[in-house]
Scaffold this motif. Structure first.
Motif, PDB file in Angstrom:
ATOM      1  N   UNK A 157     -22.671  40.745  46.252  1.00  0.00           N
ATOM      2  CA  UNK A 157     -24.005  40.367  46.716  1.00  0.00           C
ATOM      3  C   UNK A 157     -25.028  41.201  45.960  1.00  0.00           C
ATOM      4  N   UNK A 158     -26.020  40.525  45.366  1.00  0.00           N
ATOM      5  CA  UNK A 158     -27.111  41.285  44.751  1.00  0.00           C
ATOM      6  C   UNK A 158     -27.964  41.881  45.856  1.00  0.00           C
ATOM      7  N   UNK A 159     -28.407  43.140  45.707  1.00  0.00           N
ATOM      8  CA  UNK A 159     -29.204  43.772  46.763  1.00  0.00           C
ATOM      9  C   UNK A 159     -30.439  42.944  47.127  1.00  0.00           C
ATOM     10  N   UNK A 160     -30.782  42.955  48.407  1.00  0.00           N
ATOM     11  CA  UNK A 160     -31.900  42.161  48.925  1.00  0.00           C
ATOM     12  C   UNK A 160     -33.018  43.114  49.332  1.00  0.00           C
ATOM     13  N   UNK A 161     -34.211  42.876  48.832  1.00  0.00           N
ATOM     14  CA  UNK A 161     -35.321  43.771  49.160  1.00  0.00           C
ATOM     15  C   UNK A 161     -35.750  43.579  50.620  1.00  0.00           C
TER      16      UNK A 161
ATOM     17  N   UNK B 106     -24.394  45.191  49.769  1.00  0.00           N
ATOM     18  CA  UNK B 106     -23.028  45.101  50.290  1.00  0.00           C
ATOM     19  C   UNK B 106     -22.087  45.640  49.229  1.00  0.00           C
ATOM     20  N   UNK B 107     -21.500  46.796  49.508  1.00  0.00           N
ATOM     21  CA  UNK B 107     -20.662  47.488  48.523  1.00  0.00           C
ATOM     22  C   UNK B 107     -19.441  48.069  49.213  1.00  0.00           C
TER      23      UNK B 107
ATOM     24  N   UNK C 125     -19.175  49.513  57.979  1.00  0.00           N
ATOM     25  CA  UNK C 125     -18.277  48.421  57.616  1.00  0.00           C
ATOM     26  C   UNK C 125     -18.797  47.119  58.219  1.00  0.00           C
ATOM     27  N   UNK C 126     -18.793  46.064  57.406  1.00  0.00           N
ATOM     28  CA  UNK C 126     -19.253  44.754  57.870  1.00  0.00           C
ATOM     29  C   UNK C 126     -18.227  43.737  57.400  1.00  0.00           C
ATOM     30  N   UNK C 127     -17.798  42.804  58.278  1.00  0.00           N
ATOM     31  CA  UNK C 127     -16.731  41.884  57.876  1.00  0.00           C
ATOM     32  C   UNK C 127     -17.159  40.965  56.733  1.00  0.00           C
ATOM     33  N   UNK C 128     -16.419  40.975  55.620  1.00  0.00           N
ATOM     34  CA  UNK C 128     -16.824  40.185  54.453  1.00  0.00           C
ATOM     35  C   UNK C 128     -16.917  38.690  54.747  1.00  0.00           C
ATOM     36  N   UNK C 129     -16.051  38.190  55.657  1.00  0.00           N
ATOM     37  CA  UNK C 129     -16.055  36.763  55.961  1.00  0.00           C
ATOM     38  C   UNK C 129     -17.317  36.299  56.670  1.00  0.00           C
ATOM     39  N   UNK C 130     -18.125  37.234  57.190  1.00  0.00           N
ATOM     40  CA  UNK C 130     -19.347  36.836  57.893  1.00  0.00           C
ATOM     41  C   UNK C 130     -20.551  36.720  56.955  1.00  0.00           C
ATOM     42  N   UNK C 131     -20.427  37.272  55.737  1.00  0.00           N
ATOM     43  CA  UNK C 131     -21.557  37.245  54.793  1.00  0.00           C
ATOM     44  C   UNK C 131     -21.989  35.810  54.507  1.00  0.00           C
ATOM     45  N   UNK C 132     -21.005  34.915  54.288  1.00  0.00           N
ATOM     46  CA  UNK C 132     -21.336  33.550  53.864  1.00  0.00           C
ATOM     47  C   UNK C 132     -21.949  32.722  54.988  1.00  0.00           C
TER      48      UNK C 132
END
Ligand code: ZN
Ligand code: ZN
Length: 298
Positions: A101-105, A121-122, A141-148
């Motif tokens: 994910x590119x950083x979001x301002x 998200x790194x 920690x954040x679940x990767x499957x929730x990003x989308x």
């Protein structure tokens, strides 16, 4: 039934046995199908959903899951708690997803240098950090499957809500990772800033620790104060809706917000905030609980 300990029995099955049962596509498909239904499913209905024609072969796999991950009742088959949690972990992408994910301002500014904060998200961690000086405001920690499931612009707020839901669980004494019993304490800054993270440079912070799985969270005392109902009401009375303000912007809104040490042994701090000539202060004790609230005209 005379002694409480006699009424409680917990049996532990070997985890290697349970995990080896899952190493099969059909069995995972059975768990996924059972997770999406409101009612238990009968044998044939379940077999059709999974899409296996050979009823003997299907029965073989279903039986392997019984008791550990699937329960059979008069109404049919349904997931056990372990089955529900395995499906939850699969959907959360904990084992399977990888995200870039590119950083979001964000609208927040770095308290150290004033540059815009970004949501990034790194290494499976959501971070609110400075885009310039490297100062990290939050990392968890954040679940990767929730990003989308979120649009880019929704993600900073989604990160915020996630960390608050974990914090809500922690303040009630449950480990967000393993559901074990969580220990909480207030720690005072002992003044060795060079080896510490941003939060450990604050006057005091809360440390939540799970002895069972080693999970730990460091949380600002401001965060605890900002979730207290009296403080929320105080802020609302002064036109500040905490739900509208991400926690990394809260400092700027509450610019008179101070933390002072009330006692070192046992450690106690008071977090206070003054708005429009009125003030509120909460005292946090060594167990990371709020023990006193004072609201007054300043
Ligand atoms: Zn900075
Ligand atoms: Zn734990």
């Amino acid at each position: 039934m005379t002694d409480e300990s006699e009424t409680r029995t917990v049996e532990h099955r070997p985890p290697e046995e349970a995990f080896s049962l899952l190493a099969d596509e059909t069995r995972l498909a059975i768990l996924r199908e059972l997770s999406g239904v409101d009612e238990p499913l009968g044998f044939s209905a379940l077999r059709e959903r999974v899409g296996v024609r050979d009823s003997g072969k299907f029965n073989y796999h279903l039986k392997k899951l019984l008791d550990s991950f699937v329960r059979r009742s008069d109404e049919g088959y349904e997931l056990t708690l372990a089955g529900t949690q395995v499906v939850g972990a699969l959907l959360a992408g904990t084992y399977t997803a990888s995200v870039s994910l590119d950083p979001i301002e964000t609208d927040g500014a770095c308290p150290e240098c004033g540059t815009a904060l970004v949501a990034a998200y790194e290494d499976e961690h959501a971070k609110i950090r400075c885009s310039d000086c490297g100062n990290v405001r939050m990392s968890f920690a954040f679940p990767p499957g929730s990003i989308e499931q979120y649009d880019r612009e929704e993600l900073p707020l989604a990160f915020e809500r996630w960390v608050f839901s974990e914090f809500a669980q922690a303040t009630r004494g449950f480990c967000p990772n393993c559901s074990g019993r969580l220990e909480a304490r207030l720690e005072l800054n002992e003044d060795e800033p060079e080896v510490k993270s941003a939060i450990e440079r604050e006057v005091a912070y809360l440390r939540y620790h799970c002895d069972r799985c080693g999970n730990r969270m460091l949380v600002s005392v401001d965060t605890l104060a900002a979730t207290n109902s009296s403080v929320v009401v105080f802020l609302a009375d002064h036109g500040v809706d905490v739900d509208d303000i991400p926690s990394w912007e809260l400092d700027e809104v509450l610019n008179a917000n101070v933390t002072e040490i009330v006692s070192r042994d046992p450690p106690r701090v008071r977090v206070s905030c003054e708005l429009d000539g009125e003030s509120i202060g909460v005292v946090v004790d060594e167990t990371a609980h709020i023990v006193d609230i004072e609201r007054s005209d300043a």
